[in-house]
Design an enzyme around this catalytic site. Structure first.
Site, PDB file in Angstrom:
ATOM      1  N   GLU A  25       6.753  -9.964 -39.106  1.00 15.35           N
ATOM      2  CA  GLU A  25       6.220 -11.429 -38.430  1.00 15.35           C
ATOM      3  C   GLU A  25       5.799 -12.124 -39.700  1.00 15.35           C
ATOM      4  O   GLU A  25       5.662 -11.656 -40.800  1.00 15.35           O
ATOM      5  CB  GLU A  25       4.967 -11.256 -37.484  1.00 15.35           C
ATOM      6  CG  GLU A  25       3.688 -10.581 -38.097  1.00 15.35           C
ATOM      7  CD  GLU A  25       2.613 -11.121 -37.388  1.00 15.35           C
ATOM      8  OE1 GLU A  25       2.120 -12.456 -37.437  1.00 15.35           O
ATOM      9  OE2 GLU A  25       1.775 -10.248 -37.038  1.00 15.35           O
ATOM     10  N   LYS A  87       1.189 -22.430 -36.735  1.00 14.55           N
ATOM     11  CA  LYS A  87       1.167 -20.871 -35.923  1.00 14.55           C
ATOM     12  C   LYS A  87       1.884 -20.967 -34.699  1.00 14.55           C
ATOM     13  O   LYS A  87       1.490 -21.922 -33.987  1.00 14.55           O
ATOM     14  CB  LYS A  87      -0.150 -20.618 -35.987  1.00 14.55           C
ATOM     15  CG  LYS A  87      -0.495 -18.975 -35.280  1.00 14.55           C
ATOM     16  CD  LYS A  87      -1.770 -18.681 -35.237  1.00 14.55           C
ATOM     17  CE  LYS A  87      -2.195 -17.821 -34.023  1.00 14.55           C
ATOM     18  NZ  LYS A  87      -3.869 -17.397 -34.157  1.00 14.55           N
ATOM     19  N   VAL A 107       2.832 -12.368 -33.221  1.00 14.73           N
ATOM     20  CA  VAL A 107       3.502 -11.020 -32.541  1.00 14.73           C
ATOM     21  C   VAL A 107       4.199 -11.666 -31.651  1.00 14.73           C
ATOM     22  O   VAL A 107       5.577 -11.191 -31.436  1.00 14.73           O
ATOM     23  CB  VAL A 107       2.266 -10.035 -32.144  1.00 14.73           C
ATOM     24  CG1 VAL A 107       3.168  -9.180 -31.038  1.00 14.73           C
ATOM     25  CG2 VAL A 107       1.839  -9.733 -33.287  1.00 14.73           C
ATOM     26  N   ALA A 142      -1.548 -14.476 -26.320  1.00 16.23           N
ATOM     27  CA  ALA A 142      -0.086 -14.801 -25.551  1.00 16.23           C
ATOM     28  C   ALA A 142       0.760 -13.382 -26.059  1.00 16.23           C
ATOM     29  O   ALA A 142       1.589 -12.997 -25.290  1.00 16.23           O
ATOM     30  CB  ALA A 142       0.581 -15.772 -26.007  1.00 16.23           C
ATOM     31  N   LYS A 160      -8.198  -5.399 -34.012  1.00 16.61           N
ATOM     32  CA  LYS A 160      -9.562  -5.489 -34.839  1.00 16.61           C
ATOM     33  C   LYS A 160     -10.524  -5.525 -33.750  1.00 16.61           C
ATOM     34  O   LYS A 160     -10.428  -6.223 -32.698  1.00 16.61           O
ATOM     35  CB  LYS A 160      -9.342  -6.646 -35.402  1.00 16.61           C
ATOM     36  CG  LYS A 160      -8.432  -6.699 -36.822  1.00 16.61           C
ATOM     37  CD  LYS A 160      -9.242  -7.870 -37.652  1.00 16.61           C
ATOM     38  CE  LYS A 160      -8.415  -8.018 -38.758  1.00 16.61           C
ATOM     39  NZ  LYS A 160      -6.947  -8.321 -38.452  1.00 16.61           N
TER      40      LYS A 160
END
Ligand code: PSU
Ligand code: MN
Length: 305
Positions: A25, A87, A107, A142, A160
């Protein structure tokens, strides 16, 4: 081929020859790490994928093309331009592509690019999930929806604890996404190899993971699979220290009123600063570890095809 998709020659040749390919990514490059460490890491990740027998395919959006197999120059551009590269999640794709813009793929959009190109394995650091407090903010990444509907095997180091890990697992269960622990029965928590939560299944070799992924495809299921690979113990952080840091960063984020897609990059940056860069070193090492495993799974998938 989709007019918005651009697959590099090397990646395209590998896919057509049924050779192992691993998608990577670009949000981790533009939003996840500071320059120039981000570029250095991204290029090392590509090297590690190659050393483990697969072709790397960094995914990004450049000039309105969903690019699968970014060049070294494109990686340098994404890293240097950093936060100025939008992003890009699923909801951003249509506008960014039709307007001829650039974007850093999360992702979600990396899975979309991988699937459109015909790539089954994707390695990264962490995936998005259900945020703490989501019962009022409704902030659910998402990434979880994408895992439910796009058939890509995503290798990560768990989630995380900026997220609510328990709710993230609940959500994935509802959506029918298998969560696999690689050589562990416990969900790793990114900077640490332990979270106190169990994963659905423990699988111990790339062949076993490939076997499960293949079975899912043969069942005609659309969704993906989440392989959680613990950070190597020598790079893991002290759980009490990192959790206290994360708590502090989450609280600051709340007080500043940061919301939406800015939350994850804000927290990543704050945590890196608060730990004096030590969390960045852990982050880099776990990504390397995932790149190697992703390549091995991609090789196992090709072998059995
Ligand atoms: N978690 C990390 N590092 C990251 C991300 C998440 O530890 O770089 C990035 C990934 O690109 C992921 C995205 O897909 O953040 C999730 O963002 P959000 O929470 O806004 O859905
Ligand atoms: Mn969100």
């Amino acid at each position: 081929m989709n007019r918005f998709l651009k697959v590099s020659e090397e990646v395209s040749e590998a896919i057509h020859a049924h050779k192992p390919v691993v998608a990577l990514e670009s949000t981790i490059i533009s939003h996840g790490m500071p320059y120039p460490k981000n570029v250095e890491t991204a290029l090392n990740v590509e090297r590690i994928v190659r050393q483990n027998g697969a072709v790397p395919a960094t995914v990004c959006i450049i000039g309105g093309k969903l690019t699968v197999g970014a060049s070294a120059e494109e990686i340098e551009y994404l890293g240097k331009t950093g936060l100025k590269v939008p992003k890009a999640s699923r909801r951003d794709l249509a506008v960014l592509l039709s307007q001829g813009l650039d974007g850093a793929t999360t992702v979600t959009t990396t899975m979309i690019g991988a699937h459109l190109a015909g790539i089954s394995v994707f390695a990264t650091g962490g995936v998005g999930g259900v945020h703490r407090g989501a019962e009022t903010t409704m902030d659910i990444s998402a990434d979880l929806e994408e895992l439910a509907k796009t058939p890509v095997c995503v290798v990560c180091a768990g989630c995380k604890s900026i997220l609510d890990l328990k709710l993230t697992l609940e959500y994935l269960e509802t959506k029918g996404v298998p969560v696999i622990g690689y050589q562990t029965g416990e969900l790793p928590a990114f900077y640490t190899d332990k979270s106190g939560l169990k994963v659905d299944y423990r699988l111990d070799s790339p062949d076993e993971v490939a076997g499960a992924f293949r079975a899912q495809r043969e069942l005609g299921f659309d969704g993906g699979m989440l392989v959680t690979n613990p950070i190597p113990h020598q790079y893991a952080m002290d759980p009490d220290e990192i959790n206290a840091t994360i708590d502090q960063a989450v609280e600051e984020c709340r007080q500043k009123g940061i919301s939406g897609k800015a939350i994850t990059p804000y927290l990543l940056d704050r945590i890196q600063r608060l730990t004096g860069g030590r969390s960045l070193e852990s982050n880099i090492q776990l990504v390397y570890n995932n790149a190697a495993l992703g390549a091995k799974i991609a090789c196992a998938l090709c072998k059995g095809a």
